[in-house]
Design a protein around this motif. Structure first.
Motif, short mmCIF file in Angstrom:
data_model
loop_
_atom_site.label_atom_id
_atom_site.label_comp_id
_atom_site.label_asym_id
_atom_site.label_seq_id
_atom_site.Cartn_x
_atom_site.Cartn_y
_atom_site.Cartn_z
N GLN A 15 -9.84 -24.68 33.25
CA GLN A 15 -8.81 -23.92 32.55
C GLN A 15 -8.21 -24.45 31.16
O GLN A 15 -7.92 -23.74 30.22
N THR A 16 -8.01 -25.83 31.28
CA THR A 16 -7.55 -26.60 30.13
C THR A 16 -8.51 -27.11 29.38
O THR A 16 -8.05 -27.71 28.12
N THR A 17 -9.76 -27.41 29.88
CA THR A 17 -10.74 -28.03 29.29
C THR A 17 -10.73 -29.43 29.36
O THR A 17 -11.32 -30.30 28.68
N VAL A 18 -9.74 -30.01 29.74
CA VAL A 18 -9.34 -31.41 30.06
C VAL A 18 -10.24 -32.11 30.92
O VAL A 18 -10.62 -31.50 31.83
N THR A 19 -11.02 -33.31 30.37
CA THR A 19 -11.90 -34.04 31.12
C THR A 19 -11.31 -35.26 31.78
O THR A 19 -10.07 -36.00 31.16
N TYR A 20 -11.87 -35.64 32.76
CA TYR A 20 -11.50 -37.09 33.28
C TYR A 20 -12.70 -38.02 33.77
O TYR A 20 -13.46 -37.25 34.56
N ASN A 21 -12.72 -39.01 33.27
CA ASN A 21 -13.98 -40.12 33.38
C ASN A 21 -13.46 -41.12 33.98
O ASN A 21 -12.97 -42.08 33.41
N ASN A 25 0.52 -25.32 37.28
CA ASN A 25 0.82 -26.68 37.62
C ASN A 25 0.14 -27.27 38.63
O ASN A 25 0.93 -28.16 39.29
N LYS A 26 -1.03 -26.94 39.01
CA LYS A 26 -1.78 -27.61 39.93
C LYS A 26 -2.47 -28.74 39.31
O LYS A 26 -2.81 -28.55 38.26
N HIS A 27 -2.96 -29.56 40.30
CA HIS A 27 -3.55 -30.95 39.59
C HIS A 27 -5.01 -30.84 40.39
O HIS A 27 -5.00 -30.98 41.65
N GLU A 36 -2.65 -32.64 47.36
CA GLU A 36 -2.82 -31.34 47.80
C GLU A 36 -4.49 -31.25 48.12
O GLU A 36 -5.32 -31.71 47.39
N VAL A 37 -4.52 -30.38 49.46
CA VAL A 37 -5.90 -30.27 49.93
C VAL A 37 -6.35 -29.00 49.78
O VAL A 37 -5.75 -28.08 50.18
N TYR A 38 -7.78 -28.89 49.15
CA TYR A 38 -8.18 -27.89 49.09
C TYR A 38 -9.55 -27.77 49.62
O TYR A 38 -10.52 -28.86 49.82
N ALA A 39 -10.14 -26.66 50.08
CA ALA A 39 -11.51 -26.30 50.56
C ALA A 39 -12.38 -25.87 49.08
O ALA A 39 -11.71 -25.34 48.17
N VAL A 40 -13.72 -26.59 49.03
CA VAL A 40 -14.24 -26.08 47.74
C VAL A 40 -15.78 -25.76 47.72
O VAL A 40 -16.07 -26.04 49.05
N SER A 52 -1.93 -34.65 30.45
CA SER A 52 -0.78 -34.41 29.54
C SER A 52 -0.72 -33.05 29.32
O SER A 52 0.40 -32.23 29.09
N ASN A 53 -1.80 -32.33 29.48
CA ASN A 53 -1.84 -30.83 29.29
C ASN A 53 -2.18 -30.24 30.58
O ASN A 53 -3.18 -29.94 31.07
N PRO A 54 -1.14 -29.71 31.33
CA PRO A 54 -0.90 -29.15 32.52
C PRO A 54 -1.75 -27.74 32.51
O PRO A 54 -1.62 -26.87 31.59
#
Length: 666
Positions: free
Chosen positions: A39-45, A80-82, A114-118, A74-76
């Motif tokens: 959604q935000t195109t923010v990446t995490y490595n 507002n989910k993480h 937060e717990v999610y099924a994927v 920083s770009n939520p």
């Protein structure tokens, strides 16, 4: 199962792969992970060392973050989910084209996570499996690669899903054949119907003729070391435990005390010099038959010793520099440097591959993986994975190095890692702090006395802080704050998170530095009390108290230095590899604490392995030394159960609620 769930598509992209790197002259591989919020195109490595990733042959995978929390972008998102996972578990389908699983986001804490099924679809083709060996163009011979050693395993899974050491089974079959070979002829004929001794393969016969080399203690207990005599002495016990099965229809065979016979045989074989001499050779013989590539490694480390010695010298220099710059305690540093000297000298004597493997499997990343297999997210994949990995490493080290020095040192590293990295996560600070109070006070006062006149300004500063501010009231108040904070985590406990909260709490007061020292001394004191099996500090004699305090200071010194010199927070100190075995070598490899560490580690390992009520199953023979590290008597287990609970499931149920939710969804 999820037909009533609300699904959101195209939420997260997950990419993983491997990169090549070199370690002591050999190509190795590291895993790279990337997440992208679509959604935000923010990446995490996540950086190397910040995560563990396991992919099993059954295409089950676990990703686990190793720090307290996953960085929040920083770009939520609009909602507002993480979505970046702290813990991700999933199972591929048979074609590895899609997977289903679950994840826990943000932190290992049900209150904030937060717990999610994927469910996911693989967008690109990829290959699963071990890297293929490289080919030398000029010779067309296979170039040996350390990855091949890491992939060697003596375990196979049967149709019922149980793992077994098939190498050990073959070796033990030979052992019993040798026993029948040397058995009293009249007994063999009368009870087994064998007119002649069984035939032995020439290689097995050569091993069977190998006598033992009994120690003075073994000689005092009647061990002569003569192979044929020792095997003959086992005849009656062997028949006693075997005949109820062989002659099941005979009413008298059922009256034999087979249980006692089995117990006697187990004790006799574990202490006999003949068995100690022959069993590793039987195991090695079958290993080489089943995995002949191991023979190439054995030949290679001898033929190319000169080349490999240069690699070891380079590694020795960097290893010693690391110890000299990171280990503050002088005695501890000297002890670790002596260990380095011993291991590098052995490696340069034609044991390069044993040296390389030892160094590789004792890296922080490898030890963190073991932690993940024992009490982390991967513990749910296979309850035996932890013990199997240790036994596998021990077996390979034992074959590469017949002296078993590397194997024994590896076991010691595992014991220390369990008790300095895993144990702090399990210590209970929410109950009666009386024992901690006495131990913490004595450790801090002894540290003050040792370093108050130190020429190192940082160590002197720490000692001065203790001298100026440590009194009964301050100590009680600081420990009380630790206790109250720990009691809030009974549902979702995380040691690093506790240290974070305690650090923040101390920072609001006027005794921040002292508070960090007190909390760290409490952890060190808890570890040392665990080492020595102490449940009541007041009941100890002065000699035992002195030993705990002396060893506690050794452990505490490195922590105090980081707290004062670098000014780091509690969670930063305990969230790094600060407590690797290099920092506790003196207390754990030498002196009175050596035996205590073994006993404590035995009980701790057995507690971990009692997961799901299953008894630990461990091989012997070439992996015999690992038995001390993995299987222990009930007396070593009792203290652990009192401190930590009856088993891992009980502990997990009360400490890691959110993580269990993820495991339950997969």
């Amino acid at each position: 199962k999820w037909k009533n769930a609300t699904w959101e598509d195209d939420v997260l992209s997950f990419t993983y792969g491997i990169d090549e790197q070199f370690f002591i002259g050999q190509k190795t591989y590291k895993v790279n992970i990337e997440f992208q919020d679509l959604q935000t195109t923010v990446t995490y490595n996540p950086a190397e060392g910040d995560f563990s990733f396991v992919l099993t042959p059954e295409f089950q995978a676990v990703f686990q973050h190793e720090n307290d929390q996953v960085p929040i972008p920083s770009n939520p998102r609009n909602d507002n989910k993480h979505v970046f996972p702290y813990l991700l578990q999933f199972n591929f389908n048979a074609e590895a084209s899609e997977f289903n699983g679950a994840m826990l986001t943000k932190a290992l804490d049900a209150a904030t996570g937060e717990v999610y099924a994927v469910k996911a679809v693989v967008e690109e083709e990829f290959t699963l499996g071990a890297p293929q060996p490289l080919m030398l163009a000029e010779t067309s011979q296979t170039q040996l690669n350390g990855q091949e050693l890491l992939n060697m395993s003596q375990f196979k899974k049967d149709d019922s899903g149980r793992w077994s050491d098939y190498i050990q089974e073959k070796a033990m079959k030979d052992f019993y054949t040798i026993l029948q070979y040397y058995m009293d002829g009249d007994l063999r004929k009368k009870y087994m119907g064998m007119n002649n001794a069984p035939d032995l393969d020439p290689t097995i016969k050569q091993i069977a003729d190998t006598d033992g080399d009994p120690s003075d203690d073994q000689k005092a207990n009647g061990d002569t070391g003569v192979a044929k005599d020792w095997y003959k002495s086992l005849s009656v016990a062997y028949l006693t435990q075997a005949l109820p099965t062989i002659w099941a229809s005979d009413s008298y065979s059922g009256k034999l005390n087979s249980v006692r016979a089995k117990k006697w045989l187990k004790t006799e074989t574990s202490t006999a010099s003949v068995f100690n001499a022959q069993s590793p050779e039987l195991y090695k013989t079958h290993w080489l038959q089943e995995m002949p590539l191991m023979g190439d490694f054995l030949v290679d480390q001898m033929q190319n010793n000169a080349t490999y010695s240069a690699y070891i010298d380079q590694d020795k220099t960097s290893w010693e520099d690391e110890v000299k710059t990171t280990v503050e305690d002088a005695d501890n540093q000297a002890s670790m440097l002596a260990i380095i000297q011993t291991l590098t000298a052995l490696g340069k004597s034609g044991k390069y591959w044993a040296y390389w493997l030892f160094r590789d499997i004792t890296q922080p990343s490898a030890l963190t993986m073991l932690q993940m297999l024992s009490i982390g997210g991967a513990a749910s994949l296979d309850g035996s994975a932890f013990s199997r990995q240790i036994q596998q490493n021990c077996a390979v080290l034992g074959i590469l190095d017949g002296s078993n020095v590397f194997q024994e040192q590896y076991i010691r590293v595992i014991q220390i890692f369990q008790l300095t990295n895993i144990l702090p996560q399990l210590l209970d600070f929410s109950g009666d702090m009386t024992n901690y109070q006495y131990a913490v006070n004595d450790i801090l006062k002894a540290f003050e006395e040792k370093y108050i006149d130190s020429t190192d300004p940082d160590m002197q500063k720490a000692a001065q802080e203790i001298q100026d501010n440590l009194n009964q009231k301050n100590l009680e108040d600081l420990l009380s704050q630790l206790q109250k904070m720990a009691s809030q985590f009974t549902g979702d406990y995380n040691f690093i998170k506790l240290m974070t909260y305690v650090d923040n709490l101390y920072a609001k007061g006027t005794l921040y530095t002292l508070g960090k020292l007190v909390a760290s001394a409490a952890v060190c004191g808890g570890i040392m009390m665990f080492y020595f099996g102490i449940q009541n500090w007041g009941a100890l004699d002065q000699a035992k108290k002195a030993q705990v305090v002396i060893d506690g200071i050794t452990m505490f010194t490195g922590i105090a230095l980081n707290l004062v010199r670098r000014g780091v927070a509690l969670y930063e100190v305990w969230g790094t590899d600060a407590m690797t075995y290099k920092n506790v070598a003196k207390i754990c490899f030498e002196g009175d604490c050596n035996e205590a560490v073994t006993s404590a580690s035995n009980g701790f390992s057995k507690w971990i392995l009692k997961k799901n009520g299953q008894a630990a199953e461990v091989g012997t023979d070439a992996a015999a030394a690992s038995e001390e590290a993995v299987v222990a008597g009930e007396e070593d287990l009792s203290l652990v159960e009192q401190l930590l609970g009856r088993n891992l499931d009980e502990f997990m149920a009360t400490r890691f609620g959110a993580a269990l939710a993820v495991m339950g969804l997969v």
